[in-house]
Design an enzyme around this catalytic site. Structure first.
Site, PDB file in Angstrom:
ATOM      1  N   SER A 251      -5.759  -3.375  -5.189  1.00  0.00           N
ATOM      2  CA  SER A 251      -4.847  -2.831  -6.198  1.00  0.00           C
ATOM      3  C   SER A 251      -5.590  -1.865  -7.103  1.00  0.00           C
ATOM      4  O   SER A 251      -6.794  -2.045  -7.370  1.00  0.00           O
ATOM      5  CB  SER A 251      -4.265  -3.971  -7.042  1.00  0.00           C
ATOM      6  OG  SER A 251      -3.536  -3.460  -8.151  1.00  0.00           O
TER       7      SER A 251
ATOM      8  N   TYR B 189      -4.890 -12.065 -11.192  1.00  0.00           N
ATOM      9  CA  TYR B 189      -4.566 -11.248 -10.012  1.00  0.00           C
ATOM     10  C   TYR B 189      -5.610 -10.157  -9.818  1.00  0.00           C
ATOM     11  O   TYR B 189      -6.108  -9.936  -8.704  1.00  0.00           O
ATOM     12  CB  TYR B 189      -3.180 -10.634 -10.191  1.00  0.00           C
ATOM     13  CG  TYR B 189      -2.814  -9.559  -9.199  1.00  0.00           C
ATOM     14  CD1 TYR B 189      -2.420  -9.885  -7.905  1.00  0.00           C
ATOM     15  CD2 TYR B 189      -2.852  -8.216  -9.557  1.00  0.00           C
ATOM     16  CE1 TYR B 189      -2.072  -8.885  -6.991  1.00  0.00           C
ATOM     17  CE2 TYR B 189      -2.513  -7.218  -8.659  1.00  0.00           C
ATOM     18  CZ  TYR B 189      -2.118  -7.564  -7.370  1.00  0.00           C
ATOM     19  OH  TYR B 189      -1.784  -6.574  -6.477  1.00  0.00           O
TER      20      TYR B 189
END
Length: 260
Positions: free
Chosen positions: A145, A157
């Site tokens: 990401s 995350y």
């Protein structure tokens, strides 16, 4: 367009969103694709049907990647299905499955463990347990990401996705002797069937993201899939250990017209 004719590919978390876009693109380039799903069998079947409607080859396989047993079940079933089709090797492994959207203050120990299990532990053991199946000269592509570059509220995350980047660089070094390339793709803001609806309900927040993206729009699954397809192809045979961000230039600086 990259040529993946005669090759096999496993894409985790490919029943929807970015994963579906990757599965459809690899199939369009000629690969036989294992479409993995965690819970939504119907969505996986829809993805397989869409691939077959366009002349591609695919099948769905379900497994819970929050457990190592689920990782092993996925590889066992995938290997059996590929062997039944006349190919006993895996050419392309795409670690895409994951989840996020947990803010720092709301992250419990249970949520933290679940995030790492799916986003970091599963890719690690998928590669480890797939080594006997992976073809020499094969490809491993993991989806991280753009959050690993900037500060966002999904702290756990982001930590898990940063671990994937470190894993890929190290594995590229370890697996290079077999000609296996290992790379990471880091998407930015991407409209999927889930996130697009949420962003439509928050048009001001959506516009902020657009304004902070150099190319002036939210991405699509196809934007990310194109990069993955390149890394899976012979054209990327000399590319390994790299993190390639597919974000349209997210958060490169202040929007035009603003100064510090």
């Amino acid at each position: 367009m990259p040529d993946l004719q005669g090759r096999t590919a496993l894409v985790t978390g490919s029943s929807r969103g970015i994963g579906r876009g990757i599965a459809e693109r690899l199939a369009a380039d000629g690969a036989r694709v294992a479409v993995h799903y965690g819970h939504d069998a119907r969505a996986a079947d829809d993805t397989v049907a869409a691939i077959r409607d366009r002349g591609g080859t695919a099948f769905a396989v379900g497994a819970d990647l929050s457990t190592v047993a689920g990782v092993e079940e996925l590889l066992t079933e995938t290997a059996a299905r590929f062997a039944a089709g006349g190919r006993d090797r895996l050419d392309v492994l795409v670690n895409n499955a994951g989840f996020s959207r947990t803010f720092f203050e709301a992250t419990t120990p249970e949520t933290f463990d679940a995030l790492f299990a799916v986003n970091a532990r599963a890719p690690f053991f998928l590669v480890q347990r797939a080594l006997p199946l992976l073809a020499d000269g094969g490809r491993v592509v993991s989806v991280s990401s753009a959050a690993v570059r900037v500060a966002v509220a999904d702290v756990a995350y982001t930590m898990a996705k940063a671990a994937v980047v470190a894993m890929s660089r190290t594995l590229a070094h370890l697996l290079g002797e077999r000609g296996i390339t290992v790379n990471t793709v880091a998407p930015g803001a991407v409209d999927t069937d889930l996130t697009a609806a949420e962003r439509r309900e928050q048009p001001e927040a959506r516009q902020v993201v657009i304004d902070m993206t150099a190319l002036g729009r939210i991405g699509t699954p196809a934007d990310v899939a194109g990069v993955v397809a390149f890394l899976a192809s012979d054209d990327a045979g000399w590319v390994t250990g790299q993190l390639i961000e597919s974000s349209g230039g997210l958060f490169l600086g202040l929007p035009p017209g603003l100064t510090q």
